[in-house]
Design a protein around this motif. Sequence first.
Motif, PDB file in Angstrom:
ATOM      1  N   ILE A 207      17.146  10.425 -44.353  1.00  0.00           N
ATOM      2  CA  ILE A 207      16.119  10.625 -44.878  1.00  0.00           C
ATOM      3  C   ILE A 207      14.793  10.686 -43.893  1.00  0.00           C
ATOM      4  O   ILE A 207      14.167  11.936 -43.876  1.00  0.00           O
ATOM      5  CB  ILE A 207      15.627   9.624 -46.044  1.00  0.00           C
ATOM      6  N   TYR A 208      14.879  10.004 -42.973  1.00  0.00           N
ATOM      7  CA  TYR A 208      13.915   9.806 -41.928  1.00  0.00           C
ATOM      8  C   TYR A 208      13.940  11.159 -40.803  1.00  0.00           C
ATOM      9  O   TYR A 208      12.904  11.732 -40.611  1.00  0.00           O
ATOM     10  CB  TYR A 208      13.931   8.701 -40.949  1.00  0.00           C
ATOM     11  N   GLY A 209      15.402  11.751 -40.869  1.00  0.00           N
ATOM     12  CA  GLY A 209      15.362  12.810 -40.186  1.00  0.00           C
ATOM     13  C   GLY A 209      14.705  14.053 -40.895  1.00  0.00           C
ATOM     14  O   GLY A 209      14.312  14.852 -40.016  1.00  0.00           O
ATOM     15  N   LEU A 210      15.159  14.167 -41.967  1.00  0.00           N
ATOM     16  CA  LEU A 210      14.601  15.239 -42.866  1.00  0.00           C
ATOM     17  C   LEU A 210      13.072  15.194 -42.687  1.00  0.00           C
ATOM     18  O   LEU A 210      12.226  16.280 -42.702  1.00  0.00           O
ATOM     19  CB  LEU A 210      15.244  15.267 -44.244  1.00  0.00           C
ATOM     20  N   VAL A 211      12.462  14.214 -43.001  1.00  0.00           N
ATOM     21  CA  VAL A 211      11.040  14.024 -43.061  1.00  0.00           C
ATOM     22  C   VAL A 211      10.468  14.214 -41.678  1.00  0.00           C
ATOM     23  O   VAL A 211       9.480  14.960 -41.758  1.00  0.00           O
ATOM     24  CB  VAL A 211      10.767  12.492 -43.750  1.00  0.00           C
TER      25      VAL A 211
ATOM     26  N   LEU B  83       7.529  18.341 -38.556  1.00  0.00           N
ATOM     27  CA  LEU B  83       7.384  19.047 -37.210  1.00  0.00           C
ATOM     28  C   LEU B  83       7.103  20.419 -37.575  1.00  0.00           C
ATOM     29  O   LEU B  83       6.386  21.109 -37.081  1.00  0.00           O
ATOM     30  CB  LEU B  83       8.743  18.667 -36.422  1.00  0.00           C
ATOM     31  N   PHE B  84       8.242  20.931 -38.142  1.00  0.00           N
ATOM     32  CA  PHE B  84       8.209  22.505 -38.686  1.00  0.00           C
ATOM     33  C   PHE B  84       6.971  22.777 -39.510  1.00  0.00           C
ATOM     34  O   PHE B  84       6.286  23.878 -39.266  1.00  0.00           O
ATOM     35  CB  PHE B  84       9.401  22.780 -39.479  1.00  0.00           C
ATOM     36  N   GLY B  85       6.470  21.845 -40.364  1.00  0.00           N
ATOM     37  CA  GLY B  85       5.194  22.354 -40.918  1.00  0.00           C
ATOM     38  C   GLY B  85       4.191  22.262 -39.979  1.00  0.00           C
ATOM     39  O   GLY B  85       3.169  23.229 -40.289  1.00  0.00           O
TER      40      GLY B  85
END
Length: 373
Positions: A320-324, A329-331
């Motif tokens: 979850i923390y990886g996805l967030v 970052l991409f945002g």
Amino acid sequence: MKLAKIWMRILLLVLGLGAAGLSHAFEDDEACLMCHKYPKMGRIAEDGTRKVYYILPEVFSKTVHRNVPCRDCHSYIKELPHKPVTEGVNCSQECHSVKNPSTGKPFSHKTINDTFQQSVHGRAKIETGLNNDKPYCTTCHTNPLYNPAEKALPQKITDRCNVCHEDSRFVGKWYNHTSRRIREVKRSSKEIVAMCSACHSNKDMVERHQKAAGAEGRSLGRKFPIAIESYSESFHGKVTKYGNTEVANCLDCHASQANYYMSVHDIRPSRDPKSSLSKENRVETCKRCHQAADENYAVLDPHPSSKKDDNLFRYYAEIIYGLVGDAALFGLIGLTAFETVGRRRDGASWFYRNGTSWWRRSKRGRDRIEPSA
């Protein structure tokens, strides 16, 4: 025939003593250096291991075993020249020529060897199967030099000793022996982690023990397969990697500090009541560094694992923390790209002035010019 053997032994003795004298090394009363002084003497054994049969007199004469005659350890040699050796040295043997000054008996490592045999690492020198994976004495111990940084004995110390002891040779031996042991000879945290990693990070060895334990219905420690990997992921492991010497290394937790130099030979699994990590002793072990530690604190896992079978919460938390983190970052990158395209479309150019940027008049009436003074 007997007379020829006698003359051969006399010749070897004379030549050997001459070689020892020329090299200013230890006393070679039995002319072992006649053959074993030649560098690179050895062979490749049938199992592919390298057997080394030589010693360097000028080096050995400065080691902690310099006063031990060869045949005190190689006691199975009964004649010179000797027949092919099949037994090898056992570290629990008695040194018949070296007396323990406190007991007057022949010196021996038997006491500490008996302790080692009771530990989780205990093994004989020659082993087969899974026991051969365990470390033997020489895996961790070498024949270290006496204080190699000192080029010569400090005369201001030895002169004072000679006043009473009178024998400068005795004083030199005493100084070398004692000064090495009163210095800090404990390995650094990095060295300890590297030493333990040599076995515990060996995937082939770990898999062998896991398969054998499963086939025999035995249970291994839950962290056994990931001991080094999980330590490296922990706070302790990360700061040790960068040179911190105050956080716990492997032996700070797995060995008792009551008699550290003995207990490192008596490491036991955490399910053993005598282990420093057993339920009965874990809180006291944590208190060595964390003085306010209690039973709740001791429940914390010092070997964090992100494997699904070991720690389900940590496994999903990392996902979850990886996805967030990736989304954030991409945002930010996307927002920066859109803003850059929009400003370029408006005719603004990039340069830095007075703490801000994107100056110049806009083609679309959206001016952003430096305000007049």
